[in-house]
Design a protein around this motif. Structure first.
Motif, PDB file in Angstrom:
ATOM      1  N   ARG A  24       0.577  -1.170  -0.040  1.00  0.00           N
ATOM      2  CA  ARG A  24       0.191  -0.035   0.054  1.00  0.00           C
ATOM      3  C   ARG A  24       1.104   1.195  -0.263  1.00  0.00           C
ATOM      4  NH1 ARG A  24      -5.058  -1.423   4.080  1.00  0.00           N
ATOM      5  NH2 ARG A  24      -5.797  -3.248   2.650  1.00  0.00           N
ATOM      6  N   ARG A  25       2.365   1.096   0.687  1.00  0.00           N
ATOM      7  CA  ARG A  25       2.871   2.229   0.685  1.00  0.00           C
ATOM      8  C   ARG A  25       4.446   1.792   1.038  1.00  0.00           C
ATOM      9  NH1 ARG A  25       2.790   7.250   5.330  1.00  0.00           N
ATOM     10  NH2 ARG A  25       4.328   8.399   4.524  1.00  0.00           N
ATOM     11  N   ARG A  26       5.301   2.488   0.422  1.00  0.00           N
ATOM     12  CA  ARG A  26       6.538   2.127   0.254  1.00  0.00           C
ATOM     13  C   ARG A  26       7.229   3.626   0.561  1.00  0.00           C
ATOM     14  NH1 ARG A  26      10.666  -1.739  -2.286  1.00  0.00           N
ATOM     15  NH2 ARG A  26       8.810  -2.982  -2.751  1.00  0.00           N
ATOM     16  N   GLU A  27       8.238   3.474   1.653  1.00  0.00           N
ATOM     17  CA  GLU A  27       9.182   4.510   2.019  1.00  0.00           C
ATOM     18  C   GLU A  27      10.622   4.153   1.885  1.00  0.00           C
ATOM     19  OE1 GLU A  27       7.545   7.909   5.272  1.00  0.00           O
ATOM     20  OE2 GLU A  27       7.146   5.514   5.951  1.00  0.00           O
ATOM     21  N   VAL A  28      11.310   4.918   1.415  1.00  0.00           N
ATOM     22  CA  VAL A  28      12.853   4.499   1.048  1.00  0.00           C
ATOM     23  C   VAL A  28      13.658   5.644   1.811  1.00  0.00           C
ATOM     24  CG1 VAL A  28      14.646   3.943  -0.662  1.00  0.00           C
ATOM     25  CG2 VAL A  28      12.285   3.296  -0.948  1.00  0.00           C
ATOM     26  N   PHE A  29      14.609   5.248   2.690  1.00  0.00           N
ATOM     27  CA  PHE A  29      15.421   6.028   3.409  1.00  0.00           C
ATOM     28  C   PHE A  29      16.848   5.808   3.182  1.00  0.00           C
ATOM     29  CE2 PHE A  29      11.484   5.571   5.616  1.00  0.00           C
ATOM     30  CZ  PHE A  29      11.151   6.978   6.043  1.00  0.00           C
ATOM     31  N   ARG A  30      17.756   6.851   2.756  1.00  0.00           N
ATOM     32  CA  ARG A  30      19.374   6.319   2.616  1.00  0.00           C
ATOM     33  C   ARG A  30      19.847   6.265   3.820  1.00  0.00           C
ATOM     34  NH1 ARG A  30      20.925   9.132  -1.967  1.00  0.00           N
ATOM     35  NH2 ARG A  30      20.622  11.051  -0.754  1.00  0.00           N
ATOM     36  N   GLN A  31      20.565   5.400   4.263  1.00  0.00           N
ATOM     37  CA  GLN A  31      21.246   5.187   5.685  1.00  0.00           C
ATOM     38  C   GLN A  31      22.722   5.613   5.064  1.00  0.00           C
ATOM     39  OE1 GLN A  31      20.387   1.018   6.458  1.00  0.00           O
ATOM     40  NE2 GLN A  31      19.855   1.790   8.656  1.00  0.00           N
ATOM     41  N   ASP A  32      23.438   5.169   3.952  1.00  0.00           N
ATOM     42  CA  ASP A  32      24.578   5.850   3.486  1.00  0.00           C
ATOM     43  C   ASP A  32      24.681   5.400   2.120  1.00  0.00           C
ATOM     44  OD1 ASP A  32      25.592   3.242   2.955  1.00  0.00           O
ATOM     45  OD2 ASP A  32      26.190   3.075   5.397  1.00  0.00           O
ATOM     46  N   ASP A  33      25.918   5.656   1.374  1.00  0.00           N
ATOM     47  CA  ASP A  33      25.785   5.493  -0.004  1.00  0.00           C
ATOM     48  C   ASP A  33      25.617   4.063  -0.458  1.00  0.00           C
ATOM     49  OD1 ASP A  33      26.271   8.263  -0.504  1.00  0.00           O
ATOM     50  OD2 ASP A  33      28.439   7.875  -0.644  1.00  0.00           O
ATOM     51  N   ASP A  34      25.894   3.021   0.532  1.00  0.00           N
ATOM     52  CA  ASP A  34      25.539   1.598   0.077  1.00  0.00           C
ATOM     53  C   ASP A  34      24.630   1.120   0.805  1.00  0.00           C
ATOM     54  OD1 ASP A  34      27.857   2.062  -1.641  1.00  0.00           O
ATOM     55  OD2 ASP A  34      29.142   1.394  -0.213  1.00  0.00           O
ATOM     56  N   ALA A  35      23.576   1.691   1.418  1.00  0.00           N
ATOM     57  CA  ALA A  35      22.546   1.007   2.057  1.00  0.00           C
ATOM     58  C   ALA A  35      21.366   2.041   2.173  1.00  0.00           C
ATOM     59  CB  ALA A  35      22.859   0.678   3.529  1.00  0.00           C
ATOM     60  N   TYR A  36      20.187   1.499   1.953  1.00  0.00           N
ATOM     61  CA  TYR A  36      18.956   1.866   2.246  1.00  0.00           C
ATOM     62  C   TYR A  36      17.854   1.085   3.031  1.00  0.00           C
ATOM     63  CZ  TYR A  36      19.787   4.653  -1.809  1.00  0.00           C
ATOM     64  OH  TYR A  36      20.411   5.697  -3.001  1.00  0.00           O
ATOM     65  N   TYR A  37      17.173   1.791   3.935  1.00  0.00           N
ATOM     66  CA  TYR A  37      16.225   1.327   4.831  1.00  0.00           C
ATOM     67  C   TYR A  37      15.097   1.511   4.328  1.00  0.00           C
ATOM     68  CZ  TYR A  37      13.131   1.200   8.770  1.00  0.00           C
ATOM     69  OH  TYR A  37      11.979   0.573   9.633  1.00  0.00           O
ATOM     70  N   VAL A  38      13.957   0.550   4.355  1.00  0.00           N
ATOM     71  CA  VAL A  38      12.771   0.624   3.299  1.00  0.00           C
ATOM     72  C   VAL A  38      11.724   0.177   4.355  1.00  0.00           C
ATOM     73  CG1 VAL A  38      11.546  -0.294   1.312  1.00  0.00           C
ATOM     74  CG2 VAL A  38      13.717   0.118   1.101  1.00  0.00           C
TER      75      VAL A  38
END
Length: 117
Positions: free
Chosen positions: A51-65
């Motif tokens: 229903r919804r997706r949020e993507v957060f950059r943790q650093d240049d080589d990782a994302y929290y979703v």
């Protein structure tokens, strides 16, 4: 060219689980672009009704979703890793000049020998 793997890390209720999502060769810039695209679009479960997706950059080589589905919220981490060593030796790359001929400093392969030799 460097070899990369994108890994998804998620909690399955019985502890964390790591799973490879993609393996490929490319530059660091290409790998980071592919990581971002994967974090934004990867379906880690075919039964999930997103229903919804949020993507957060943790650093240049990782994302929290965070993905909100019909039955709950799923929290994932997509990471990029570059292979730095392997027990498997890559096949040797034959050296050649720009014309595609063998390098003069290297012995000629058998298929470059004259037919009467």
């Amino acid at each position: 060219m460097p070899h990369w793997v994108i890994v998804v890390d998620h909690d399955r209720g019985e502890g964390e689980s790591l799973a490879p999502v993609a393996r490929f060769d490319g530059t660091r810039e290409e790998a980071r672009r592919r990581l971002y695209e994967t974090a934004c679009t990867h379906r880690f479960s075919t039964s999930l009704r997103e229903r919804r997706r949020e993507v957060f950059r943790q650093d240049d080589d990782a994302y929290y979703v965070e993905i909100r589905g019909a039955l709950g919220t799923y929290r994932l981490r997509y990471c990029l890793a570059e292979r730095v060593w392997s027990s498997e030796e890559p096949p040797p790359v034959p050296r050649s000049t720009s014309a595609g001929l063998p390098d003069p400093g290297e012995p000629a392969p058998r298929y470059w020998s004259a037919p009467d030799q």
